[in-house]
Design a protein around this motif. Structure first.
Motif, PDB file in Angstrom:
ATOM      1  N   ALA A   1      -5.097 -13.272  -0.584  1.00 12.31           N
ATOM      2  CA  ALA A   1      -4.640 -12.728   0.701  1.00 12.31           C
ATOM      3  C   ALA A   1      -3.646 -13.669   1.356  1.00 12.31           C
ATOM      4  O   ALA A   1      -2.641 -13.232   1.943  1.00 12.31           O
ATOM      5  N   ASP A   2      -3.904 -14.967   1.252  1.00 13.46           N
ATOM      6  CA  ASP A   2      -2.993 -15.959   1.824  1.00 13.46           C
ATOM      7  C   ASP A   2      -1.643 -15.912   1.118  1.00 13.46           C
ATOM      8  O   ASP A   2      -0.589 -16.005   1.758  1.00 13.46           O
ATOM      9  N   PHE A   3      -1.654 -15.759  -0.208  1.00 16.91           N
ATOM     10  CA  PHE A   3      -0.409 -15.711  -0.981  1.00 16.91           C
ATOM     11  C   PHE A   3       0.439 -14.506  -0.589  1.00 16.91           C
ATOM     12  O   PHE A   3       1.632 -14.654  -0.280  1.00 16.91           O
ATOM     13  N   VAL A   4      -0.140 -13.294  -0.601  1.00 13.07           N
ATOM     14  CA  VAL A   4       0.667 -12.105  -0.302  1.00 13.07           C
ATOM     15  C   VAL A   4       1.088 -12.090   1.167  1.00 13.07           C
ATOM     16  O   VAL A   4       2.170 -11.585   1.503  1.00 13.07           O
ATOM     17  N   SER A   5       0.268 -12.650   2.044  1.00 15.71           N
ATOM     18  CA  SER A   5       0.653 -12.741   3.460  1.00 15.71           C
ATOM     19  C   SER A   5       1.876 -13.629   3.623  1.00 15.71           C
ATOM     20  O   SER A   5       2.810 -13.313   4.372  1.00 15.71           O
ATOM     21  N   ALA A   6       1.879 -14.759   2.917  1.00 20.14           N
ATOM     22  CA  ALA A   6       3.035 -15.651   2.967  1.00 20.14           C
ATOM     23  C   ALA A   6       4.265 -14.970   2.380  1.00 20.14           C
ATOM     24  O   ALA A   6       5.390 -15.158   2.869  1.00 20.14           O
ATOM     25  N   CYS A   7       4.068 -14.154   1.338  1.00 20.10           N
ATOM     26  CA  CYS A   7       5.187 -13.412   0.761  1.00 20.10           C
ATOM     27  C   CYS A   7       5.804 -12.462   1.788  1.00 20.10           C
ATOM     28  O   CYS A   7       7.030 -12.323   1.871  1.00 20.10           O
ATOM     29  N   VAL A   8       4.965 -11.791   2.567  1.00 17.22           N
ATOM     30  CA  VAL A   8       5.471 -10.887   3.605  1.00 17.22           C
ATOM     31  C   VAL A   8       6.266 -11.668   4.631  1.00 17.22           C
ATOM     32  O   VAL A   8       7.385 -11.311   4.996  1.00 17.22           O
ATOM     33  N   ARG A   9       5.693 -12.760   5.118  1.00 14.48           N
ATOM     34  CA  ARG A   9       6.373 -13.558   6.132  1.00 14.48           C
ATOM     35  C   ARG A   9       7.663 -14.165   5.601  1.00 14.48           C
ATOM     36  O   ARG A   9       8.627 -14.361   6.346  1.00 14.48           O
ATOM     37  N   ALA A  10       7.701 -14.477   4.287  1.00 16.96           N
ATOM     38  CA  ALA A  10       8.894 -15.069   3.684  1.00 16.96           C
ATOM     39  C   ALA A  10       9.947 -14.027   3.334  1.00 16.96           C
ATOM     40  O   ALA A  10      11.021 -14.370   2.827  1.00 16.96           O
ATOM     41  N   GLY A  11       9.660 -12.751   3.589  1.00 15.29           N
ATOM     42  CA  GLY A  11      10.642 -11.701   3.339  1.00 15.29           C
ATOM     43  C   GLY A  11      10.752 -11.297   1.880  1.00 15.29           C
ATOM     44  O   GLY A  11      11.800 -10.797   1.452  1.00 15.29           O
ATOM     45  N   LYS A  12       9.688 -11.498   1.084  1.00 15.00           N
ATOM     46  CA  LYS A  12       9.705 -11.053  -0.308  1.00 15.00           C
ATOM     47  C   LYS A  12       9.511  -9.539  -0.367  1.00 15.00           C
ATOM     48  O   LYS A  12       8.744  -8.965   0.413  1.00 15.00           O
ATOM     49  N   SER A  13      10.196  -8.892  -1.287  1.00 14.34           N
ATOM     50  CA  SER A  13      10.036  -7.448  -1.464  1.00 14.34           C
ATOM     51  C   SER A  13       8.878  -7.183  -2.415  1.00 14.34           C
ATOM     52  O   SER A  13       8.823  -7.743  -3.513  1.00 14.34           O
TER      53      SER A  13
ATOM     54  N   ARG B   1      -0.482  -1.016   4.538  1.00 13.04           N
ATOM     55  CA  ARG B   1      -0.785  -1.228   5.960  1.00 13.04           C
ATOM     56  C   ARG B   1      -1.296  -2.653   6.189  1.00 13.04           C
ATOM     57  O   ARG B   1      -0.952  -3.299   7.186  1.00 13.04           O
ATOM     58  N   ALA B   2      -2.157  -3.126   5.282  1.00 13.34           N
ATOM     59  CA  ALA B   2      -2.671  -4.495   5.422  1.00 13.34           C
ATOM     60  C   ALA B   2      -1.544  -5.511   5.313  1.00 13.34           C
ATOM     61  O   ALA B   2      -1.485  -6.480   6.086  1.00 13.34           O
ATOM     62  N   LEU B   3      -0.638  -5.308   4.359  1.00 10.78           N
ATOM     63  CA  LEU B   3       0.504  -6.224   4.221  1.00 10.78           C
ATOM     64  C   LEU B   3       1.378  -6.177   5.472  1.00 10.78           C
ATOM     65  O   LEU B   3       1.859  -7.216   5.950  1.00 10.78           O
ATOM     66  N   CYS B   4       1.582  -4.981   6.010  1.00 12.88           N
ATOM     67  CA  CYS B   4       2.426  -4.860   7.205  1.00 12.88           C
ATOM     68  C   CYS B   4       1.796  -5.522   8.423  1.00 12.88           C
ATOM     69  O   CYS B   4       2.504  -5.861   9.377  1.00 12.88           O
ATOM     70  N   SER B   5       0.479  -5.723   8.391  1.00 12.66           N
ATOM     71  CA  SER B   5      -0.157  -6.426   9.517  1.00 12.66           C
ATOM     72  C   SER B   5       0.322  -7.863   9.612  1.00 12.66           C
ATOM     73  O   SER B   5       0.137  -8.521  10.643  1.00 12.66           O
ATOM     74  N   GLN B   6       0.936  -8.368   8.535  1.00 11.76           N
ATOM     75  CA  GLN B   6       1.434  -9.738   8.528  1.00 11.76           C
ATOM     76  C   GLN B   6       2.885  -9.832   9.000  1.00 11.76           C
ATOM     77  O   GLN B   6       3.431 -10.929   9.099  1.00 11.76           O
ATOM     78  N   ILE B   7       3.520  -8.705   9.273  1.00 12.17           N
ATOM     79  CA  ILE B   7       4.877  -8.718   9.801  1.00 12.17           C
ATOM     80  C   ILE B   7       4.838  -9.155  11.265  1.00 12.17           C
ATOM     81  O   ILE B   7       4.072  -8.589  12.052  1.00 12.17           O
ATOM     82  N   PRO B   8       5.601 -10.151  11.661  1.00  9.93           N
ATOM     83  CA  PRO B   8       5.596 -10.579  13.069  1.00  9.93           C
ATOM     84  C   PRO B   8       5.865  -9.407  14.016  1.00  9.93           C
ATOM     85  O   PRO B   8       6.684  -8.535  13.721  1.00  9.93           O
ATOM     86  N   SER B   9       5.181  -9.393  15.136  1.00 10.81           N
ATOM     87  CA  SER B   9       5.231  -8.245  16.039  1.00 10.81           C
ATOM     88  C   SER B   9       6.610  -8.017  16.651  1.00 10.81           C
ATOM     89  O   SER B   9       6.934  -6.910  17.073  1.00 10.81           O
ATOM     90  N   HIS B  10       7.455  -9.081  16.688  1.00 12.60           N
ATOM     91  CA  HIS B  10       8.766  -8.919  17.304  1.00 12.60           C
ATOM     92  C   HIS B  10       9.780  -8.241  16.384  1.00 12.60           C
ATOM     93  O   HIS B  10      10.831  -7.808  16.835  1.00 12.60           O
ATOM     94  N   GLU B  11       9.462  -8.146  15.088  1.00 14.47           N
ATOM     95  CA  GLU B  11      10.421  -7.564  14.153  1.00 14.47           C
ATOM     96  C   GLU B  11      10.512  -6.047  14.337  1.00 14.47           C
ATOM     97  O   GLU B  11       9.511  -5.374  14.564  1.00 14.47           O
TER      98      GLU B  11
END
Length: 459
Positions: A198-210, A226-236
């Protein structure tokens, strides 16, 4: 009270409602029309109840009148006999088959168990008529000339239907039970993956990996997006592109501040000189329009065929896109997308498709699902992450890309659950660590299968 009573009164209620609305003109909002409908239904039920008493029949009990009012409301504004099933929180799938006078309903609960359900139509023709009416509400025809129907139902369920080109009329309604799901829930409640994964894929989302989430039907792909999108910063600012709305990110206003959601619209009527039906709006057009919306991320939902080009354009144009597709293994995910791309025509060669897809996709998250029996005999459906691949272009003349397992099952955890392999490159480590990736936790998990990662794993 049988459905035949509702069927007898539905036409009268619809006629009265139409007459009442014509008097009101076009000023009414949808909510106001609904209130008018409720009033008409109440008047009709009261009149019918009084008529029964006048003719010497027993009066309806208050509970019967309430059930009749609700059934008439469902028949006019909702899903008719299907409505109680769609509203049932314990159900995940509703499967309907109809041939002639025989209509069979199966209900799949969230634990994977199957049970037979109540009738939802009197015959195959009755079911077809209902589906055609349902499709017409969303400008999606269901006729012998258009024998398939895909709809988003009120409340977010997804309906798929086929007739005339199938042995019998078939309908599947998929209810999405987990909408506002978090990564913590996937780990600690669902047991779908380890904290390190979970930590790995969350970091991938934050790092902008497709990311592409793949798996067989019913493996939980949409829930994982949906779970992955929960890691997208709210301001984006996010744009979503779907054939039918399923992600519902635009409804999670407390999680995502700004979401612009596009939905494919099929055409209707004759094909024009441009080779398309009037009113059609494609995902490709939606992606094109979205470049004027100042988006931080473009997320294309499900890729089943031509949507692959919308996915590629989103991934090539900005960081952090996420999509889903059906595939029988992690490595076959890339091959499946290559096949989708090549379906566009002979101008798309395998080499071109691979080069585009390998350059666009960074990570594949592959899911599995199975119905397991607990020690007490209880059955439940289990879904989990089976493997995570990092995809990169490769000069290999045959493959054209490399796929490295950074998580895969090794037999030390729960059956089939992916664990860290330690096979992660220096470059990827550095990138993810800048976005909060806990490399120490990843290395600690990988010691079960191989020596500590030193930053020089396979790439």
């Amino acid at each position: 009270m049988g459905w035949e009573v509702v069927a007898q009164l539905r036409a009268e209620a619809s006629s009265r409602l139409t007459a009442r609305l014509e008097k009101e003109g076009s000023r009414l909002t949808d909510d106001e029309r609904e209130q008018v409908g409720l009033a008409v239904i109440a008047e009709l039920v009261r009149a019918e109840s009084e008529e029964r008493v006048s003719s010497g029949q027993s009066s309806w009990a208050p509970s019967q009148e309430e059930h009749l009012r609700q059934a008439l409301y469902d028949a006019i504004f909702g899903l008719g006999r299907l409505q109680p099933l769609v509203d049932d929180e314990s159900l995940e799938n509703i499967i309907i088959t109809a041939r002639g006078a025989v209509v069979t309903v199966w209900l799949e609960a969230s634990d994977g168990t199957l049970s037979e359900g109540p009738p939802v139509a009197d015959s195959e023709d009755d079911l077809r008529e209902f589906l055609a009416d349902l499709g017409a509400r969303q400008n999606r025809p269901f006729t012998e000339a258009r024998p398939s129907l895909h709809l988003r139902l009120p409340g977010g369920a997804r309906l798929a239907a086929a007739s005339w080109v199938t042995a019998h009329t078939s309908v599947v309604i998929r209810r999405h039970r987990l909408v506002e799901v978090s990564m913590e829930e996937m780990v600690h409640v669902r047991g779908a993956c380890s904290p390190a994964l979970a930590d790995f894929v969350s970091a991938c989302v934050r790092a902008g990996k497709s990311i592409v989430v793949s798996g067989i039907q019913g493996s939980g792909k949409t829930t994982w997006v949906r779970a992955l999108c929960s890691q997208i910063p709210s301001h984006e600012m996010i744009g979503t592109f779907e054939t039918e709305f399923e992600l519902h990110l635009h409804e999670m206003t407390g999680r995502h501040r700004i979401v612009h959601a596009w939905e494919h619209r099929p055409g209707s009527g004759e094909i024009g000189v441009a080779g398309r039906q009037a009113g059609e709006f494609t995902l490709e057009e939606a992606i094109h329009d979205s470049f004027r919306f100042n988006l931080d991320r473009q997320i294309v939902g499900e890729v089943r065929g031509p949507e692959v080009w919308a996915m590629l354009k989103a991934m090539e144009s900005g960081p952090g896109s996420i999509s889903t597709t059906h595939a029988r293994s992690a490595e076959h995910t890339v091959e499946k997308l290559v096949s989708c791309a090549m379906e566009s025509g002979p101008q798309v060669t395998r080499e071109l498709a691979i080069s585009k897809i390998a350059a666009a996709i960074d990570v594949v998250v592959y899911l599995q699902a199975d119905t397991v029996t607990d020690p007490d005999g209880t059955q439940r459906k289990r879904r989990w992450v089976h493997e995570v691949l990092v995809v990169e272009p490769s000069p290999d003349a045959v493959m054209g890309y490399s796929a490295t397992s950074v998580f895969r099952p090794d037999g030390t955890g729960s059956a089939g659950t992916a664990v860290a392999t330690g096979e992660i490159s220096d470059r990827l480590c550095r990138d993810l660590v800048r976005h909060g990736f806990d490399l120490d936790a990843y290395n600690a998990e990988s010691t079960h299968t191989r020596p500590l990662n030193r930053g020089g794993g396979a790439s």
